[in-house]
Design a protein around this motif. Structure first.
Motif, PDB file in Angstrom:
ATOM      1  N   MET A   1      20.853  36.747 -81.743  1.00 36.79           N
ATOM      2  CA  MET A   1      19.710  37.082 -82.594  1.00 36.79           C
ATOM      3  C   MET A   1      19.014  38.319 -82.049  1.00 36.79           C
ATOM      4  N   ALA A   2      18.647  39.189 -82.931  1.00 38.21           N
ATOM      5  CA  ALA A   2      17.972  40.426 -82.530  1.00 38.21           C
ATOM      6  C   ALA A   2      16.466  40.175 -82.501  1.00 38.21           C
ATOM      7  N   MET A   3      15.968  39.805 -81.320  1.00 38.92           N
ATOM      8  CA  MET A   3      14.543  39.589 -81.139  1.00 38.92           C
ATOM      9  C   MET A   3      14.083  40.350 -79.909  1.00 38.92           C
ATOM     10  N   SER A   4      12.905  40.927 -80.002  1.00 41.84           N
ATOM     11  CA  SER A   4      12.369  41.674 -78.870  1.00 41.84           C
ATOM     12  C   SER A   4      11.889  40.724 -77.779  1.00 41.84           C
ATOM     13  N   ALA A   5      11.609  41.287 -76.597  1.00 40.66           N
ATOM     14  CA  ALA A   5      11.092  40.468 -75.493  1.00 40.66           C
ATOM     15  C   ALA A   5       9.779  39.801 -75.880  1.00 40.66           C
ATOM     16  N   ARG A   6       8.947  40.511 -76.632  1.00 43.97           N
ATOM     17  CA  ARG A   6       7.673  39.916 -77.055  1.00 43.97           C
ATOM     18  C   ARG A   6       7.906  38.755 -78.018  1.00 43.97           C
ATOM     19  N   HIS A   7       8.942  38.900 -78.884  1.00 43.89           N
ATOM     20  CA  HIS A   7       9.286  37.799 -79.775  1.00 43.89           C
ATOM     21  C   HIS A   7       9.650  36.558 -78.965  1.00 43.89           C
TER      22      HIS A   7
ATOM     23  N   ALA B   1       8.943  35.893 -75.812  1.00 38.99           N
ATOM     24  CA  ALA B   1       7.780  35.425 -75.064  1.00 38.99           C
ATOM     25  C   ALA B   1       6.854  34.602 -75.956  1.00 38.99           C
ATOM     26  N   ALA B   2       6.593  35.105 -77.137  1.00 38.44           N
ATOM     27  CA  ALA B   2       5.702  34.397 -78.059  1.00 38.44           C
ATOM     28  C   ALA B   2       6.321  33.072 -78.500  1.00 38.44           C
ATOM     29  N   ALA B   3       7.635  33.070 -78.740  1.00 35.62           N
ATOM     30  CA  ALA B   3       8.309  31.838 -79.162  1.00 35.62           C
ATOM     31  C   ALA B   3       8.247  30.784 -78.065  1.00 35.62           C
ATOM     32  N   LEU B   4       8.464  31.212 -76.826  1.00 38.50           N
ATOM     33  CA  LEU B   4       8.420  30.261 -75.715  1.00 38.50           C
ATOM     34  C   LEU B   4       7.006  29.762 -75.475  1.00 38.50           C
ATOM     35  N   MET B   5       6.030  30.648 -75.556  1.00 32.94           N
ATOM     36  CA  MET B   5       4.639  30.232 -75.392  1.00 32.94           C
ATOM     37  C   MET B   5       4.250  29.240 -76.482  1.00 32.94           C
ATOM     38  N   GLN B   6       4.692  29.519 -77.712  1.00 33.00           N
ATOM     39  CA  GLN B   6       4.385  28.619 -78.815  1.00 33.00           C
ATOM     40  C   GLN B   6       5.074  27.275 -78.617  1.00 33.00           C
TER      41      GLN B   6
ATOM     42  N   LEU C   1      13.915  28.809 -84.365  1.00 28.44           N
ATOM     43  CA  LEU C   1      15.128  28.346 -83.695  1.00 28.44           C
ATOM     44  C   LEU C   1      15.006  28.473 -82.179  1.00 28.44           C
ATOM     45  N   VAL C   2      14.444  29.585 -81.705  1.00 27.80           N
ATOM     46  CA  VAL C   2      14.230  29.754 -80.263  1.00 27.80           C
ATOM     47  C   VAL C   2      13.278  28.679 -79.745  1.00 27.80           C
ATOM     48  N   MET C   3      12.248  28.373 -80.508  1.00 27.89           N
ATOM     49  CA  MET C   3      11.311  27.321 -80.104  1.00 27.89           C
ATOM     50  C   MET C   3      12.035  25.991 -79.928  1.00 27.89           C
ATOM     51  N   ASP C   4      12.819  25.592 -80.931  1.00 26.70           N
ATOM     52  CA  ASP C   4      13.518  24.305 -80.870  1.00 26.70           C
ATOM     53  C   ASP C   4      14.555  24.288 -79.753  1.00 26.70           C
ATOM     54  N   TRP C   5      15.308  25.373 -79.637  1.00 26.36           N
ATOM     55  CA  TRP C   5      16.351  25.460 -78.612  1.00 26.36           C
ATOM     56  C   TRP C   5      15.741  25.365 -77.210  1.00 26.36           C
TER      57      TRP C   5
ATOM     58  N   ARG D   1       5.877  33.200 -86.796  1.00 25.92           N
ATOM     59  CA  ARG D   1       6.082  31.747 -86.872  1.00 25.92           C
ATOM     60  C   ARG D   1       6.750  31.331 -88.176  1.00 25.92           C
ATOM     61  N   ARG D   2       6.846  32.251 -89.118  1.00 22.31           N
ATOM     62  CA  ARG D   2       7.545  31.952 -90.376  1.00 22.31           C
ATOM     63  C   ARG D   2       9.020  32.355 -90.324  1.00 22.31           C
ATOM     64  N   GLN D   3       9.422  33.030 -89.265  1.00 18.36           N
ATOM     65  CA  GLN D   3      10.791  33.533 -89.173  1.00 18.36           C
ATOM     66  C   GLN D   3      11.738  32.464 -88.624  1.00 18.36           C
ATOM     67  N   PRO D   4      12.901  32.270 -89.264  1.00 17.96           N
ATOM     68  CA  PRO D   4      13.857  31.253 -88.792  1.00 17.96           C
ATOM     69  C   PRO D   4      14.292  31.472 -87.346  1.00 17.96           C
TER      70      PRO D   4
END
Length: 203
Positions: A1-7, A9-14, A47-51, A40-43
Motif C-alpha cells: 500500500m502506498a502510504m506515507s510515514a505520517r499515514h 503513524a496516524a493509523a497506528l496512533m488511532q 486496514l493498517v489499524m486492524d492489521w 479515517r475514511r480510507q480503506p
C-alpha cells in the motif's frame, strides 16, 4: 500500500490510542484534524489499524510469556495496556487470559491429583499471574474474582514455594500502586510515543 510515514503513524496512533481525542492524535503525528478525519475514511488506513492490532496482541502475549519482569515493570505494562484503545485491549486480553486460566486449571488439577508439576508451566503461570494481578488494579474484570479465590491462594501456597520465590507479591504490588499514579504513566507513554513517531516521520 502506498502510504506515507505520517499515514502509518496516524493509523497506528488511532489503532493504539483511539480513546484519545482526534486533536491529540493529530498533534502527535503533525497533521490537521481534518486530515485525520479524512484518512479515517480510507480503506488502506483502516486496514493498517486492524492489521497492527493483531500483530501487537500476538507480540505482547509472547513478551509476557517468555520474560520475567519485576513487580514495578508488571505494574507499568498493565497500566499502559489499560490506556489503549478498547478493541485492542480486548484483542490482547482474551487469548492471554484464556492461556493463563488453562495453565492454572491444569496445574491445580495435577497438584490435586499429586502429579508432579512441570517447571515450565509453573513459570508461565507465575508470569501471567503477576501480570493479571497488576492488570486487575488498572482494568478490573469479572475474572478478578477467580484470580483472587482460586489462583492467588494456589500461587502463594504452591507455585511460589516450588519456584523457591522468597517474597510474596501483594505487598510489593500495593506499594507500587500507591506511589506511581496512572497519570504519570500516561505522560511517560505519551512522551515515548511522540519520540517514536517523530523518528518514523523524520526518516
Amino acid at each position: 500500500m502506498a502510504m506515507s510515514a505520517r499515514h502509518y503513524a496516524a493509523a497506528l496512533m488511532q489503532a493504539y490510542l483511539g480513546r484519545a481525542s482526534m486533536s491529540w492524535i493529530a498533534e502527535q503525528t503533525g497533521i490537521t484534524v481534518n486530515d485525520l478525519r479524512e484518512w479515517r475514511r480510507q480503506p488502506e488506513f483502516l486496514l493498517v489499524m486492524d492489521w497492527s492490532k493483531a500483530v501487537f496482541a500476538r507480540a505482547a502475549e509472547e513478551v509476557l510469556i517468555l520474560n520475567d519482569f519485576q513487580i514495578p515493570q508488571y505494574h507499568d505494562i498493565a497500566a499502559e495496556l489499560s490506556l489503549l484503545e478498547d478493541s485492542l485491549r480486548v484483542t490482547f486480553r482474551v487469548p492471554v487470559y484464556y492461556r493463563f486460566r488453562k495453565t492454572g486449571q491444569r496445574l491445580i488439577s495435577r497438584h490435586q491429583n499429586k502429579i508432579p508439576l512441570e517447571t515450565y508451566d509453573l513459570r508461565i503461570f507465575k508470569r501471567l499471574f503477576l501480570f493479571f494481578l497488576a492488570l486487575e488494579f488498572h482494568w478490573p474484570s469479572p475474572a478478578g474474582k477467580r484470580i483472587q479465590e482460586d489462583f492467588l491462594p494456589f500461587a502463594r501456597e504452591v507455585v511460589w514455594p516450588l519456584l523457591d520465590q522468597r517474597f510474596w507479591v501483594e505487598p510489593a504490588l500495593q506499594a507500587v500502586q500507591e506511589t506511581v499514579p496512572l497519570t504519570q504513566i500516561r505522560l511517560v507513554l505519551a512522551t515515548e510515543l511522540q519520540r517514536a513517531f517523530r523518528r518514523l516521520i523524520d526518516q
